[in-house]
Design an enzyme around this catalytic site. Structure first.
Site, mmCIF file in Angstrom:
data_model
loop_
_atom_site.group_PDB
_atom_site.id
_atom_site.type_symbol
_atom_site.label_atom_id
_atom_site.label_comp_id
_atom_site.label_asym_id
_atom_site.label_seq_id
_atom_site.Cartn_x
_atom_site.Cartn_y
_atom_site.Cartn_z
ATOM 1 N N ASN A 177 5.547 -4.763 10.545
ATOM 2 C CA ASN A 177 4.645 -5.920 10.964
ATOM 3 C C ASN A 177 3.237 -5.682 11.065
ATOM 4 O O ASN A 177 2.992 -4.429 11.475
ATOM 5 C CB ASN A 177 5.120 -6.384 12.410
ATOM 6 C CG ASN A 177 6.777 -6.928 12.205
ATOM 7 O OD1 ASN A 177 6.845 -7.703 11.368
ATOM 8 N ND2 ASN A 177 7.499 -6.692 13.351
ATOM 9 N N HIS B 54 6.501 -4.306 2.310
ATOM 10 C CA HIS B 54 7.030 -2.961 2.594
ATOM 11 C C HIS B 54 7.197 -1.922 1.247
ATOM 12 O O HIS B 54 7.154 -2.651 0.195
ATOM 13 C CB HIS B 54 8.327 -3.160 3.084
ATOM 14 C CG HIS B 54 8.424 -3.750 4.354
ATOM 15 N ND1 HIS B 54 8.171 -2.907 5.545
ATOM 16 C CD2 HIS B 54 8.545 -5.171 4.829
ATOM 17 C CE1 HIS B 54 8.237 -3.725 6.687
ATOM 18 N NE2 HIS B 54 8.583 -4.981 6.231
ATOM 19 N N LYS C 254 -5.047 4.435 4.205
ATOM 20 C CA LYS C 254 -4.527 5.844 4.590
ATOM 21 C C LYS C 254 -2.729 5.423 4.602
ATOM 22 O O LYS C 254 -2.634 4.380 5.487
ATOM 23 C CB LYS C 254 -4.934 6.397 6.025
ATOM 24 C CG LYS C 254 -6.202 7.012 5.934
ATOM 25 C CD LYS C 254 -6.072 8.419 5.456
ATOM 26 C CE LYS C 254 -5.020 9.471 6.259
ATOM 27 N NZ LYS C 254 -5.975 9.664 7.537
ATOM 28 N N HIS C 255 -2.198 6.395 4.060
ATOM 29 C CA HIS C 255 -0.644 6.162 4.043
ATOM 30 C C HIS C 255 -0.150 4.765 3.703
ATOM 31 O O HIS C 255 0.644 3.945 4.712
ATOM 32 C CB HIS C 255 -0.376 6.873 5.327
ATOM 33 C CG HIS C 255 -0.126 8.053 5.668
ATOM 34 N ND1 HIS C 255 0.368 8.957 4.742
ATOM 35 C CD2 HIS C 255 -1.197 8.919 6.308
ATOM 36 C CE1 HIS C 255 0.108 10.134 5.140
ATOM 37 N NE2 HIS C 255 -0.982 10.081 6.094
#
Length: 392
Positions: free
Chosen positions: A231, A392, A67-68
């Site tokens: 993180n 990221h 998810k996301h």
């Protein structure tokens, strides 16, 4: 085909949107059903890398629930126990393949977060897996292949709108990757770092007994973290990520979030939770939400008069804080991984409260001595991997 137009980008106002190969080669993915969007493909490509590497590291079929652009769960295809079948609402006599077990466990790690997920499979999707996916609220799936029966089942989901993507398992990406932010192009080497037993050799605690299952679980944790927004901290038990704390600015907040999710997974097996009697015809999302609220400090939202009747055939007894702590205190043998070093021993203290015995983190903090001392206090086994896994 080297380009695929998307409905829009992250948001409806971000048009046009597409995925394409800059070198003019064919895309390694095919859309077999539906019309995946920008975030769908971010989930698909990140989750595929995760399950592919998990299988390489464990030798087992693996699955993830995304998810996301972060995993809500990831798991190996170990057979389900009767308890697991019950907490994941699987019929006891269901015939389940290893890859079906992997997805059921991945989806069951955090069912609230997996609502509307993207599923990823390391192996060919079979009818058993497709039949389970069919009944879940899910946006799409990626796999290296589909049996004819599985594809028929999935194409019927959402009246033909369910997203089904097939990826070429032999595809290897370029060594360098780029992305634009605010009109400025970033470039870096792709993270080809391989996670295997080599990262588990530097045991820094007095206790150096690292059994085989713990090694598997630590690899599951580290590979899951490699594809989790940083993180991040991950708790694992028996080849299944049961608590993932993603995208937090503070390391201790990652650990607390992962620990709370792991505690919720453990509490799903408490006799009071397993004994809940739901009203007939309750929808899966409503049932999952009722369980989540029942186990929380807001239990009165589903237990007060006039409210409990919507969810349960019989009014449940409250699951008290004392009962929760007592149940969780019986747990042991969990593993915990961190994508960067633990700066203080408070992370170890929090992990231990959820039954963590084995820890893997890069090391390199100026307070490593305090972290090791805290782990030694509880006779835990801690490995310094020497490698950060930011994503990221």
């Amino acid at each position: 085909m080297n380009e695929l137009e998307l409905k829009y980008g992250c948001n409806p106002n971000q048009k046009p949107a597409r995925i394409f190969m800059k070198d003019g080669s064919d895309l390694p993915v095919k859309v077999l059903s539906g019309r995946p969007g920008y975030i769908n493909f971010l989930d698909a490509l990140n989750s595929w890398q995760l399950v592919r590497e998990l299988k390489e590291a464990t030798g087992l079929p693996c699955a993830a629930s995304f998810k996301h652009v972060s995993p809500a769960g990831a798991a190996t295809g170990r057979p389900l126990t009767d308890v697991e079948k019950k907490i994941y609402f699987v019929p006891k006599n269901a015939e389940l393949s290893p890859i079906a077990c992997a997805y059921i466990r991945a989806r069951g790690s955090d069912r609230m977060s997996s609502y509307g997920d993207w599923a990823a499979l390391s192996d060919t999707c079979d009818a058993a897996t497709a039949s389970y996916v069919k009944n879940e609220v899910s946006d799409g799936i990626i796999a290296p292949g589909y049996t004819d029966e599985a594809l028929e089942i999935l194409r019927a989901k959402k009246n033909g709108g369910y997203n089904v993507v097939q990826i070429d398992p032999s595809y290897v990406c370029a060594e360098k990757e780029t992305k634009d932010v605010f009109g400025i192009t970033f470039e870096q080497g792709h993270n080809f770092y391989k996670i295997d037993d080599g990262q588990l050799e530097n045991i820094v605690t007095a206790n150096k007994d690292l059994p085989e299952q713990a090694r598997i679980d630590l690899k599951v944790a580290l590979i899951t973290l490699k594809y989790t927004q940083s993180n991040s901290v991950c708790f694992v038990k028996d080849g299944q990520a049961i608590g993932i704390g993603a995208g937090q600015q503070s390391r201790i907040h990652c650990t607390r979030l992962a620990g709370q999710k792991a505690d919720n997974w453990l509490l799903r097996q408490h006799p009071k939770v397993m004994g809940l009697k739901f009203v007939k015809g309750i929808h899966r999302p409503d049932r999952d939400n009722a369980i989540d609220v029942y186990m929380s400090a807001d239990y009165d939202d589903v237990l007060r008069e006039g409210e409990w009747q919507k969810w349960f055939r019989e009014k449940p007894e409250v699951l008290t804080d004392e009962e929760k702590k007592a149940w969780i205190s019986t747990q042991d043998g969990l593993t915990c991984g961190s994508d960067a070093f633990f700066p203080f021993g408070d992370n170890i203290e929090r992990a231990r409260r959820s039954g963590v015995k084995y820890v893997a983190e890069p090391g390199g903090s100026i307070r490593d001595d305090n972290v090791i001392e805290t782990a030694d206090k509880y006779d835990m086994v801690m490995v310094f991997t020497g490698m950060r896994l930011f994503h990221h």
